[in-house]
Design a protein around this motif. Structure first.
Motif, PDB file in Angstrom:
ATOM      1  N   LYS A  32       0.821  -1.211   0.000  1.00 49.13           N
ATOM      2  CA  LYS A  32       0.000   0.000   0.000  1.00 49.13           C
ATOM      3  C   LYS A  32       0.857   1.263   0.000  1.00 49.13           C
ATOM      4  N   GLN A  33       1.966   1.243   0.730  1.00 46.03           N
ATOM      5  CA  GLN A  33       2.940   2.340   0.758  1.00 46.03           C
ATOM      6  C   GLN A  33       4.310   1.744   1.006  1.00 46.03           C
ATOM      7  N   SER A  34       5.341   2.483   0.643  1.00 45.02           N
ATOM      8  CA  SER A  34       6.699   1.985   0.877  1.00 45.02           C
ATOM      9  C   SER A  34       7.639   3.133   1.185  1.00 45.02           C
ATOM     10  N   CYS A  35       8.710   2.794   1.885  1.00 41.90           N
ATOM     11  CA  CYS A  35       9.747   3.776   2.219  1.00 41.90           C
ATOM     12  C   CYS A  35      11.066   3.033   2.343  1.00 41.90           C
ATOM     13  N   ALA A  36      12.088   3.508   1.641  1.00 42.16           N
ATOM     14  CA  ALA A  36      13.415   2.904   1.706  1.00 42.16           C
ATOM     15  C   ALA A  36      14.367   3.840   2.444  1.00 42.16           C
ATOM     16  N   LEU A  37      15.117   3.291   3.384  1.00 41.77           N
ATOM     17  CA  LEU A  37      16.115   4.049   4.132  1.00 41.77           C
ATOM     18  C   LEU A  37      17.449   3.319   4.081  1.00 41.77           C
ATOM     19  N   TYR A  38      18.509   4.082   4.274  1.00 45.03           N
ATOM     20  CA  TYR A  38      19.839   3.488   4.306  1.00 45.03           C
ATOM     21  C   TYR A  38      20.391   3.551   5.723  1.00 45.03           C
ATOM     22  N   ASP A  39      20.726   2.400   6.256  1.00 46.86           N
ATOM     23  CA  ASP A  39      21.347   2.305   7.574  1.00 46.86           C
ATOM     24  C   ASP A  39      22.856   2.386   7.367  1.00 46.86           C
ATOM     25  N   ALA A  40      23.410   3.595   7.506  1.00 58.02           N
ATOM     26  CA  ALA A  40      24.831   3.805   7.211  1.00 58.02           C
ATOM     27  C   ALA A  40      25.730   3.044   8.168  1.00 58.02           C
ATOM     28  N   GLN A  41      25.304   2.898   9.414  1.00 55.23           N
ATOM     29  CA  GLN A  41      26.138   2.222  10.405  1.00 55.23           C
ATOM     30  C   GLN A  41      26.326   0.751  10.047  1.00 55.23           C
ATOM     31  N   LYS A  42      25.257   0.102   9.594  1.00 57.46           N
ATOM     32  CA  LYS A  42      25.333  -1.316   9.237  1.00 57.46           C
ATOM     33  C   LYS A  42      25.464  -1.517   7.733  1.00 57.46           C
ATOM     34  N   ARG A  83      23.409  -1.067   5.088  1.00 56.05           N
ATOM     35  CA  ARG A  83      22.351  -1.893   4.511  1.00 56.05           C
ATOM     36  C   ARG A  83      21.151  -1.028   4.143  1.00 56.05           C
ATOM     37  N   ILE A  84      20.413  -1.472   3.143  1.00 60.40           N
ATOM     38  CA  ILE A  84      19.173  -0.825   2.732  1.00 60.40           C
ATOM     39  C   ILE A  84      18.018  -1.521   3.435  1.00 60.40           C
ATOM     40  N   ILE A  85      17.133  -0.714   4.034  1.00 62.66           N
ATOM     41  CA  ILE A  85      15.944  -1.245   4.697  1.00 62.66           C
ATOM     42  C   ILE A  85      14.720  -0.757   3.940  1.00 62.66           C
ATOM     43  N   LEU A  86      13.834  -1.671   3.614  1.00 66.02           N
ATOM     44  CA  LEU A  86      12.589  -1.331   2.931  1.00 66.02           C
ATOM     45  C   LEU A  86      11.420  -1.536   3.888  1.00 66.02           C
ATOM     46  N   LEU A  95      16.893  -5.841   4.418  1.00 63.74           N
ATOM     47  CA  LEU A  95      15.831  -6.103   5.392  1.00 63.74           C
ATOM     48  C   LEU A  95      14.533  -5.514   4.878  1.00 63.74           C
ATOM     49  N   ILE A  96      13.461  -6.286   4.934  1.00 61.05           N
ATOM     50  CA  ILE A  96      12.122  -5.804   4.616  1.00 61.05           C
ATOM     51  C   ILE A  96      11.302  -5.813   5.898  1.00 61.05           C
ATOM     52  N   VAL A  97      10.753  -4.676   6.255  1.00 61.19           N
ATOM     53  CA  VAL A  97       9.945  -4.545   7.467  1.00 61.19           C
ATOM     54  C   VAL A  97       8.503  -4.300   7.050  1.00 61.19           C
TER      55      VAL A  97
END
Length: 505
Positions: free
Chosen positions: A436-446, A448-451, A479-481
């Motif tokens: 229904k909606q999505s948002c992608a962020l980048y975890d710079a410390q680890k 990795r891309i989180i969706l 990672l997909i949340v």
């Protein structure tokens, strides 16, 4: 010559004095009532500031018709307003007030004590009695003769990277230029009924308010609780005769995802405009199937350029996985797409969208450093001073000569040696049937891309396989949340800060 937005109100009040101009859940106001009450309150403000002009007037009121009276009162008094919603967190409110240092705080009896707590040295004035007080025509006429179109109309505070809100100073001239273009482009008129969704401290509300007054239309302030149920919201739109909406995409997406458009479609809607974040084409197509004869327009622009600087009227078909263009410059606005060398980007090359024209704000209130960084000399003009605003947004032209929004410079990440636009990942995810909606962020410390997806219980393996067909391996999320719904901030946009704080690092 138009040099002040109060001229719009005077004209509409003379032409349509008894026509309802603004309505909220508790009251409604005609154009003549709005003009007389604003002028009475303006007389009190002018007396309180001893005739000074271009002074800040804070409006500390719940969203409603009274806010409109206060906004025009500030303008009639030769001053400018800053909306402060009573539901604002105290920390943000105090930060804004520390920057603004208002001369006057306009409120009502119910919120008087709360206003005193944040007012500092400002005079707190309750508008109930002042709105029906005496109009000092002599003082207001003198002010009218001395104001100019570059005087500020409002200061709107946006989020700052340091956590301290930045106050964007916008003039009458910029709002008039914008309002005239809107009327010409979208044929707003006396029969236009706007369904207002945007908070008044969010610049999307500028379109609703000033288009209503310029065209002698009508604006209905939709009660917030209506947005809790898409079915009740759609019924309400038709019940009150709303035919034009300018909403953030998140609000439109929620309605599309609810499925109510198949059964409770607001048939009276003729124009659907949206701005503030990316509109997913999958959900746009739901609206287009439900209301095929409506006009749809994707508007783009930051607060610093008076709400909108480009637009795209949707007239061709788009698949659910295509990105919607942000289109072409508004009239009297020029767009520069500059590469990293401050040169015009070549065909197909990605560059930063920069803006020049009357739409530019004056800069940030009491913040010369931030102003100098964002409002810079046009690098393509070495002959005389000319400011451009650097939006920080990355764009390119498509094969039709339309601008495509690709994401923020600060959303562009370097991962596995590749430059990645997080918006491209979101577009691919939003095209999946259950998202229904999505948002992608980048975890710079680890690293990795989180969706994040609004699709609780989704088959993540199937979603990942879908993404593999549309994205290169280095853009796939680690990672997909899945969440029932993505959190929204006060402006109705996806709250990336909250998601980042909870899952990154």
């Amino acid at each position: 010559m138009l040099k002040n937005v109060t001229q719009y109100l005077q004209y509409s009040a003379e032409r349509c004095p008894d026509k309802i101009a603004f309505r909220d859940a508790a009251q409604q106001l005609t154009f003549s009532q709005l003009a007389s009450q604003s002028r009475a309150l303006a007389s009190a403000i002018a007396a309180a500031v001893d005739g000074q002009k271009c002074r800040p007037v804070a409006v500390y009121l719940p969203k409603g018709v009274d806010c409109i009276i206060a906004f025009f009162a500030a303008a009639y008094s030769g001053n400018f307003y800053t909306p402060l919603d009573t539901a604002m967190p105290q920390g943000r409110l105090r930060s804004i007030m520390d920057t603004l240092h208002p001369s006057v705080v306009l409120t009502d009896r119910i919120h008087h004590e709360a206003a005193l707590e944040v007012a500092g040295d400002a005079l707190v004035m309750d508008l109930e009695e002042l709105c029906v007080g005496t109009v000092d025509d002599g003082v207001l006429d003198k002010i009218r003769r001395t104001v100019i179109d570059t005087d500020p109309l409002y200061v709107m505070f946006t989020s700052g990277s340091t956590g301290i809100p930045k106050g964007v100073v916008v003039s009458h001239r910029s709002v008039i230029d914008y309002t005239e273009w809107l009327a010409e482009t979208f044929a707003f008129s006396e029969r236009t009924v706007f369904g207002n969704q945007a908070p008044f401290y969010f610049d999307n509300s500028i379109l609703d308010i000033y288009s209503t007054v310029k065209n002698a239309g009508k604006m209905v302030i939709i009660p917030e609780e209506k947005f809790l149920s898409s079915k009740r919201l759609c019924r309400y739109l038709d019940e009150v005769g709303i035919n034009t909406i300018f909403w953030v995409p998140s609000a439109l997406v929620l309605v599309a995802n609810s499925g109510v458009l198949d059964t409770v479609c607001p048939k009276g809607i003729e124009k659907i405009l949206f701005c503030g974040e990316v509109m997913p084409t999958a959900q746009l197509n739901v609206w287009r199937r439900a209301l095929p004869n409506a006009l749809y327009a994707n508007l783009y622009g930051p607060t610093e350029i008076t709400d909108v600087c480009t637009y795209f009227i949707v007239e061709r078909e788009f698949s659910d996985v295509e990105s919607l263009p942000i289109g072409f410059p508004c009239r009297n606005t020029d767009i520069l797409v500059l590469n990293e060398r401050d040169e015009p980007a070549a065909d197909g090359e990605i560059g930063e969208l920069c803006v020049r024209g009357t739409c530019l704000s004056h800069g940030y209130y009491r913040n010369p450093e931030k102003t100098a960084a964002a409002f810079t000399q046009n690098p393509l003009n070495t002959m005389y001073p000319e400011k451009i605003y650097r939006t920080g947004d990355l764009v390119r032209y498509n094969q039709y000569g339309e601008l495509l929004y690709l994401g923020r410079k600060d959303y562009q990440i370097k991962h596995m040696g590749h430059r990645i636009e997080l918006g491209e990942i979101e577009t691919a995810a939003s095209a999946y049937r259950d998202v229904k909606q999505s948002c992608a962020l980048y975890d710079a410390q680890k690293q990795r891309i989180i969706l994040f997806v609004a699709a609780e219980g989704i088959d993540k393996t199937a979603l990942y396989q879908h993404l593999k067909t549309r994205l290169p391996h280095y853009m796939l999320p680690a990672l997909i949340v899945d969440l029932e719904a993505l959190p929204l901030n006060a402006n109705g946009k996806i709250d990336r800060i909250e998601l980042g704080g909870a899952y990154c690092g």
